[in-house]
Design a protein around this motif. Sequence first.
Motif, mmCIF file in Angstrom:
data_model
loop_
_atom_site.group_PDB
_atom_site.id
_atom_site.type_symbol
_atom_site.label_atom_id
_atom_site.label_comp_id
_atom_site.label_asym_id
_atom_site.label_seq_id
_atom_site.Cartn_x
_atom_site.Cartn_y
_atom_site.Cartn_z
ATOM 1 N N PHE B 59 0.836 -1.208 0.000
ATOM 2 C CA PHE B 59 0.000 0.000 0.000
ATOM 3 C C PHE B 59 0.869 1.256 0.000
ATOM 4 C CE2 PHE B 59 -2.159 3.479 2.242
ATOM 5 C CZ PHE B 59 -3.273 3.631 1.431
ATOM 6 N N SER B 60 1.953 1.217 0.777
ATOM 7 C CA SER B 60 2.844 2.384 0.868
ATOM 8 C C SER B 60 3.485 2.694 -0.481
ATOM 9 C CB SER B 60 3.945 2.128 1.909
ATOM 10 O OG SER B 60 3.359 1.855 3.155
ATOM 11 N N MET B 61 3.824 1.649 -1.228
ATOM 12 C CA MET B 61 4.375 1.840 -2.574
ATOM 13 C C MET B 61 3.325 2.425 -3.507
ATOM 14 S SD MET B 61 6.467 -1.543 -3.661
ATOM 15 C CE MET B 61 7.333 -1.086 -5.168
ATOM 16 N N GLU B 62 2.126 1.821 -3.472
ATOM 17 C CA GLU B 62 1.069 2.258 -4.392
ATOM 18 C C GLU B 62 0.683 3.714 -4.144
ATOM 19 O OE1 GLU B 62 -0.563 -2.295 -4.831
ATOM 20 O OE2 GLU B 62 -1.627 -0.853 -3.564
ATOM 21 N N LEU B 63 0.729 4.108 -2.864
ATOM 22 C CA LEU B 63 0.396 5.494 -2.519
ATOM 23 C C LEU B 63 1.396 6.464 -3.167
ATOM 24 C CD1 LEU B 63 -1.488 7.353 -0.897
ATOM 25 C CD2 LEU B 63 0.064 7.088 1.066
ATOM 26 N N ILE B 64 2.663 6.057 -3.219
ATOM 27 C CA ILE B 64 3.670 6.892 -3.894
ATOM 28 C C ILE B 64 3.273 7.080 -5.351
ATOM 29 C CG2 ILE B 64 6.067 6.981 -4.719
ATOM 30 C CD1 ILE B 64 6.880 5.488 -2.160
ATOM 31 N N TYR B 65 2.924 5.980 -6.028
ATOM 32 C CA TYR B 65 2.612 6.056 -7.459
ATOM 33 C C TYR B 65 1.369 6.916 -7.709
ATOM 34 C CZ TYR B 65 5.800 2.118 -7.188
ATOM 35 O OH TYR B 65 6.870 1.319 -6.907
ATOM 36 N N GLU B 66 0.384 6.784 -6.815
ATOM 37 C CA GLU B 66 -0.832 7.621 -6.946
ATOM 38 C C GLU B 66 -0.498 9.100 -6.846
ATOM 39 O OE1 GLU B 66 -3.940 6.610 -4.181
ATOM 40 O OE2 GLU B 66 -3.826 4.496 -4.775
ATOM 41 N N ARG B 67 0.377 9.434 -5.905
ATOM 42 C CA ARG B 67 0.716 10.857 -5.717
ATOM 43 C C ARG B 67 1.479 11.390 -6.912
ATOM 44 N NH1 ARG B 67 1.319 11.800 0.663
ATOM 45 N NH2 ARG B 67 -0.803 11.095 1.111
ATOM 46 N N ALA B 69 1.299 10.274 -9.980
ATOM 47 C CA ALA B 69 0.345 10.368 -11.096
ATOM 48 C C ALA B 69 -0.520 11.626 -10.957
ATOM 49 C CB ALA B 69 -0.527 9.114 -11.143
ATOM 50 N N ALA B 70 -0.936 11.940 -9.728
ATOM 51 C CA ALA B 70 -1.769 13.135 -9.505
ATOM 52 C C ALA B 70 -0.981 14.398 -9.863
ATOM 53 C CB ALA B 70 -2.230 13.187 -8.044
ATOM 54 N N ARG B 71 0.309 14.442 -9.503
ATOM 55 C CA ARG B 71 1.123 15.623 -9.819
ATOM 56 C C ARG B 71 1.351 15.735 -11.327
ATOM 57 N NH1 ARG B 71 4.698 13.959 -5.580
ATOM 58 N NH2 ARG B 71 6.217 13.582 -7.200
ATOM 59 N N VAL B 72 1.572 14.577 -11.966
ATOM 60 C CA VAL B 72 1.779 14.583 -13.418
ATOM 61 C C VAL B 72 0.573 15.181 -14.125
ATOM 62 C CG1 VAL B 72 1.836 13.044 -15.430
ATOM 63 C CG2 VAL B 72 3.485 12.721 -13.566
ATOM 64 N N ARG B 73 -0.632 14.834 -13.665
ATOM 65 C CA ARG B 73 -1.861 15.318 -14.317
ATOM 66 C C ARG B 73 -1.958 16.846 -14.280
ATOM 67 N NH1 ARG B 73 -4.090 10.477 -12.101
ATOM 68 N NH2 ARG B 73 -4.741 11.518 -10.201
ATOM 69 N N THR B 74 -1.379 17.462 -13.244
ATOM 70 C CA THR B 74 -1.499 18.930 -13.132
ATOM 71 C C THR B 74 -0.761 19.647 -14.260
ATOM 72 O OG1 THR B 74 0.492 19.207 -11.767
ATOM 73 C CG2 THR B 74 -1.573 18.784 -10.607
ATOM 74 N N ALA B 90 10.070 15.796 -14.552
ATOM 75 C CA ALA B 90 10.631 16.276 -13.275
ATOM 76 C C ALA B 90 9.863 15.711 -12.083
ATOM 77 C CB ALA B 90 10.617 17.805 -13.240
ATOM 78 N N GLU B 91 8.625 15.283 -12.310
ATOM 79 C CA GLU B 91 7.836 14.727 -11.201
ATOM 80 C C GLU B 91 8.369 13.388 -10.707
ATOM 81 O OE1 GLU B 91 6.004 16.254 -9.429
ATOM 82 O OE2 GLU B 91 5.287 17.960 -10.578
ATOM 83 N N VAL B 92 9.156 12.704 -11.539
ATOM 84 C CA VAL B 92 9.711 11.418 -11.092
ATOM 85 C C VAL B 92 11.194 11.540 -10.761
ATOM 86 C CG1 VAL B 92 7.972 9.975 -12.180
ATOM 87 C CG2 VAL B 92 9.978 10.655 -13.506
#
Lengths: 194, 194
Positions: B59-67, B69-74, B90-92
Amino acid sequence: MPKLIDHAQRRIEIAEALWRVVSRDGVAAASVRDVAAEAGISAGSLRHVFATKEELLAFSMELIYERVAARVRTHATKRDPLRRAEAVLAEVLPLDDNRRIEMHVNLALVTEAAAHPALARAGVQAHEGLRELCRGVLADLADHGLVAASRDLDAESMHLHALVDGLAVHLLLGHNDRPTRVRRLIVDHLASLR
Amino acid sequence: MPKLIDHAQRRIEIAEALWRVVSRDGVAAASVRDVAAEAGISAGSLRHVFATKEELLAFSMELIYERVAARVRTHATKRDPLRRAEAVLAEVLPLDDNRRIEMHVNLALVTEAAAHPALARAGVQAHEGLRELCRGVLADLADHGLVAASRDLDAESMHLHALVDGLAVHLLLGHNDRPTRVRRLIVDHLASLR
């Protein structure tokens, strides 16, 4: 066997046992007791050779770098500059079980370095060593007229180093990049510098 | 607060506590007890939320990927294609404390994946997600006439992905590549595809 050689050999055997434990169970599982069991000795005997776990971890990392460096040296006699470059860079890619274990253990230990200063030092040395290796590969190609004069060798070394390390991590963890494609990509990149 | 939201929030708080422990002490130190203490709850309460350590890690890993992805969308609304590409990539990269912790924890967990199938699955998904992100960035540039038609987008995606991941690992562990140089190198690479 003289005692000094015996001691050096013992250190190597224990480091290789650590590699197997980390490779199989992860660095979190690599307790002194587990490594000793893997090496077929008692935890007390292990502590006689490595006073601290940090000393064991740092030696195990350094042994990886020594082995890579020794393999790299064997390619110095290759005649064709591009093949020589490719062969040298292939030594730091996980293209067989041996190199896969090295890479995995190195990555695991480097990642643990925040908590272990001796690992951090060894990790930085390895990072700088690989940057120098990339710079040397490019300088060798440039000496043979295979790198355009307009190229900035510092920036190209940084690029090649990141590319090789990224591909190595992907080969190790990604499960979807075939080794032949990875080697092809490196050769194409080197060829594009002309 | 409704109970479901409360539960979701609790999961996030525990995952963030795990990030801090891994980031500070290494993954080897991230026991359920330590993470619970960091989160300010009892080990029993933690086990009520995450039945196993593996579940917590995944879950801790997946939460990183979600965050990420959310920043990339902006950045989707950015007008200039090259600037949009650069902002997404730059987000990664670990360019601030927040992204540095994400990167470090992700690398630590991915490295532990040999011993944890759920982590291996999440790691492969993230790898494939980042490959798709790179392909999307290049397809976007190509749509704007910024990638030469002779380029193989598959090979270029693999190259960009490895380059970005390699640079990210170097920023995280290498201590000698300045963020401005890393960003410059990515921009130069993207510009060279024209």
